[in-house]
Design an enzyme around this catalytic site. Structure first.
Site, PDB file in Angstrom:
ATOM      1  N   ASP A  58       0.827  -1.211   0.000  1.00 28.27           N
ATOM      2  CA  ASP A  58       0.000   0.000   0.000  1.00 28.27           C
ATOM      3  C   ASP A  58       0.857   1.256   0.000  1.00 28.27           C
ATOM      4  O   ASP A  58       0.513   2.253  -0.630  1.00 28.27           O
ATOM      5  CB  ASP A  58      -0.956   0.019   1.200  1.00 28.27           C
ATOM      6  CG  ASP A  58      -1.886   1.227   1.127  1.00 28.27           C
ATOM      7  OD1 ASP A  58      -2.634   1.314   0.138  1.00 28.27           O
ATOM      8  OD2 ASP A  58      -1.837   2.093   2.010  1.00 28.27           O
ATOM      9  N   LYS A  73      -4.908  -2.393   5.311  1.00 31.24           N
ATOM     10  CA  LYS A  73      -4.290  -1.797   6.502  1.00 31.24           C
ATOM     11  C   LYS A  73      -5.074  -2.145   7.760  1.00 31.24           C
ATOM     12  O   LYS A  73      -4.498  -2.424   8.812  1.00 31.24           O
ATOM     13  CB  LYS A  73      -4.212  -0.267   6.336  1.00 31.24           C
ATOM     14  CG  LYS A  73      -3.110   0.155   5.375  1.00 31.24           C
ATOM     15  CD  LYS A  73      -3.069   1.650   5.169  1.00 31.24           C
ATOM     16  CE  LYS A  73      -4.230   2.148   4.357  1.00 31.24           C
ATOM     17  NZ  LYS A  73      -4.046   3.435   3.702  1.00 31.24           N
ATOM     18  N   ARG A 105      -0.362   5.871  -7.020  1.00 29.58           N
ATOM     19  CA  ARG A 105      -1.717   6.294  -7.403  1.00 29.58           C
ATOM     20  C   ARG A 105      -1.878   7.798  -7.281  1.00 29.58           C
ATOM     21  O   ARG A 105      -2.540   8.441  -8.090  1.00 29.58           O
ATOM     22  CB  ARG A 105      -2.750   5.602  -6.492  1.00 29.58           C
ATOM     23  CG  ARG A 105      -2.924   4.122  -6.788  1.00 29.58           C
ATOM     24  CD  ARG A 105      -3.637   3.431  -5.640  1.00 29.58           C
ATOM     25  NE  ARG A 105      -4.940   3.974  -5.385  1.00 29.58           N
ATOM     26  CZ  ARG A 105      -5.556   3.960  -4.204  1.00 29.58           C
ATOM     27  NH1 ARG A 105      -4.978   3.395  -3.162  1.00 29.58           N
ATOM     28  NH2 ARG A 105      -6.740   4.492  -4.063  1.00 29.58           N
ATOM     29  N   SER A 142      -6.877  -0.751  -0.322  1.00 21.75           N
ATOM     30  CA  SER A 142      -5.898   0.033   0.438  1.00 21.75           C
ATOM     31  C   SER A 142      -6.334   0.157   1.902  1.00 21.75           C
ATOM     32  O   SER A 142      -5.570  -0.138   2.826  1.00 21.75           O
ATOM     33  CB  SER A 142      -5.777   1.418  -0.214  1.00 21.75           C
ATOM     34  OG  SER A 142      -5.188   2.345   0.648  1.00 21.75           O
TER      35      SER A 142
HETATM   36  N1  URA Z   1      -7.476   6.190   2.333  1.00 23.89           N
HETATM   37  C1  URA Z   1      -6.653   5.133   2.184  1.00 23.89           C
HETATM   38  O1  URA Z   1      -6.083   4.648   3.151  1.00 23.89           O
HETATM   39  N2  URA Z   1      -6.482   4.610   0.972  1.00 23.89           N
HETATM   40  C2  URA Z   1      -7.081   5.103  -0.122  1.00 23.89           C
HETATM   41  O2  URA Z   1      -6.894   4.581  -1.184  1.00 23.89           O
HETATM   42  C3  URA Z   1      -7.932   6.228   0.029  1.00 23.89           C
HETATM   43  C4  URA Z   1      -8.127   6.748   1.276  1.00 23.89           C
END
Ligand code: URA
Length: 426
Positions: free
Chosen positions: A162, A188, A169, A184
């Site tokens: 990520d 996490k 990104r 993403s």
């Molecule tokens: N927050 C995140 O952690 N990831 C994303 O892709 C967008 C918002």
């Protein structure tokens, strides 16, 4: 032999990828054998062609596997985490975490930094003198065992994919797509080890999801991902058409959070946070009414928890209540009678960023003291000459800057209604 170009082409043509193909690409990206340019093309293919639920789930789990997973089992009780998909003036974590912890529900939370028009909890906490956001896993867990809460920065070892992918990104216009946001966020959250997760999916001008249908789809996708791996997950869809609460900027948001924690905050954001707390507590099997939750603000219990956390993480509790030290303050006053109709979150987030409160790029330094405080919010009546907002800056505030600010404040004859929580998806 699997080749990255074939996987990209398959997705470009709208076909469904296998679990092995997704895992191979993510592992290769983290190992450095799949270069940024191929990953960018892949992200763009996803942007245009989307992913099936199964693909998103495989992508999420492939991402989780690229880093360590935190084991919170040494902490007794149901651990609840919370995540927002990003906003302007979003200081919810600062209030919600101690509020929930004040009921004895442990919160071990890792937060992120702000980027572009959005703010990050970590930056806000760092504006507190001495507050340490980097902790070893052992001391993080020990603090939650001892005092019931800790908010630290995300470990470098968590979901390595990520870290790389989000940065990519950000510069390839592929952030705002549901499969990539869902994987993403959920990779996490899953790796961070909590038993239950509250997701705040923002919608509106200042959010990644611009309309309710997309927000709903993102929320449902993430709830399904969480449940599929045995985590109780609830999402709320919340308004981000205007900044949340009254302030944008790190020190200014700490001051607003303290006001709310003392039960002296604005009614709308106080109610909103109490409703979120009710859901978060419910996820930990603690049933409380909103008035019972509010009482923890009035009786000082939530504030005491916040101060306890600040002190435990090296922060100077005496410095907490210090006013912003910004050198220049400009007052913005209403130029006609009516109702405040629009305060576009994105515009004001970018405005605050230019004052130094946010970062345009990851390496930018922040000015913790700068930002904006709104005296009026959308839907409120205003009279000519009445104070609408204050700009806090450390460089002289030019007339052009004031004009630009005013351009974004829309006053109309019609009164608009705002709903903080738009929908709950469980
Ligand atoms: N927050 C995140 O952690 N990831 C994303 O892709 C967008 C918002």
């Amino acid at each position: 032999m699997i080749r990255a170009v074939d996987i990209i082409q398959k997705k470009r043509d709208g076909e469904e990828l296998t679990s092995d193909e997704i895992k191979w690409l993510i592992d290769g990206y983290v190992a450095g054998t799949v270069p940024d340019y191929q990953m960018s093309a892949f992200a763009m293919a996803i942007y245009f062609k989307g992913m099936t639920t199964r693909e998103i789930s495989d992508l999420t789990m492939a991402m989780v596997a690229t880093g360590e997973q935190i084991d919170l089992s040494a902490i007794a009780g149901i651990k609840v985490d919370k995540h927002s998909t990003g906003g302007v003036g979003d200081k919810v974590t600062l209030i919600l975490v101690p509020l929930v912890a004040s009921f004895g529900v442990p919160v071990a939370k890792m937060s992120g930094r702000g980027l572009g028009h959005t703010g990050g909890t970590l930056d806000k906490l760092e504006s507190i003198k001495g507050y340490e956001i980097e902790r070893s896993q052992e001391s993080f867990i020990k603090q939650v065992q001892d005092i019931g809460l800790s908010v630290i920065g995300q470990s470098e070892q968590l979901v390595k994919a990520d870290k790389l992918l989000y940065a990519l990104r950000d510069v390839t216009a592929t952030v705002d797509t549901i499969p990539l946001i869902a994987s993403s966020v959920m990779s996490k959250k899953i790796a961070a080890g909590a038993d239950a997760i509250l997701l705040d999916v923002t919608v509106g001008e200042g959010a990644f999801m611009k309309n309710i249908a997309d927000a709903r789809l993102l929320a449902q996708t993430m709830v399904d991902l969480g449940k599929a791996v045995g985590r109780k997950t609830v999402a709320v869809i919340t308004d981000m058409s205007q900044p949340l609460g009254t302030s944008i900027g790190n020190r200014l948001e700490i001051l607003e959070a303290l006001e709310i924690l003392q039960g002296k905050g604005r009614e709308d954001i106080t109610e909103f946070i109490c409703e979120l707390a009710q859901i978060m507590l419910g996820l930990a099997d603690v049933e409380k009414t909103v008035p019972e939750i509010r009482e923890q603000l009035h009786n000082g219990a939530a504030l005491a928890k916040f101060e306890e956390m600040v002190a435990a993480q090296g922060g100077d509790v005496n410095d907490l209540y210090r006013e912003s030290a910004a050198a220049f303050i400009a007052e913005i006053r209403a130029e006609k009678d009516g109702y405040l109709a629009e305060l576009p979150a994105m515009e004001f987030g970018l405005f605050a960023m230019r004052l130094g409160a946010g970062r345009a790029v990851k390496t930018d330094d922040l000015d913790f003291e700068t930002g904006i405080v709104f005296e009026k919010k959308v839907g409120e009546a205003v009279k000519t000459g009445e104070l609408l907002a204050k700009i806090y800056a450390n460089e002289k505030i030019s007339d052009e800057l004031v004009t630009e600010f005013k351009k974004n404040v829309k006053i109309s004859d019609e009164q608009k209604k705002v709903r903080e929580i738009i929908e709950v998806i469980a």
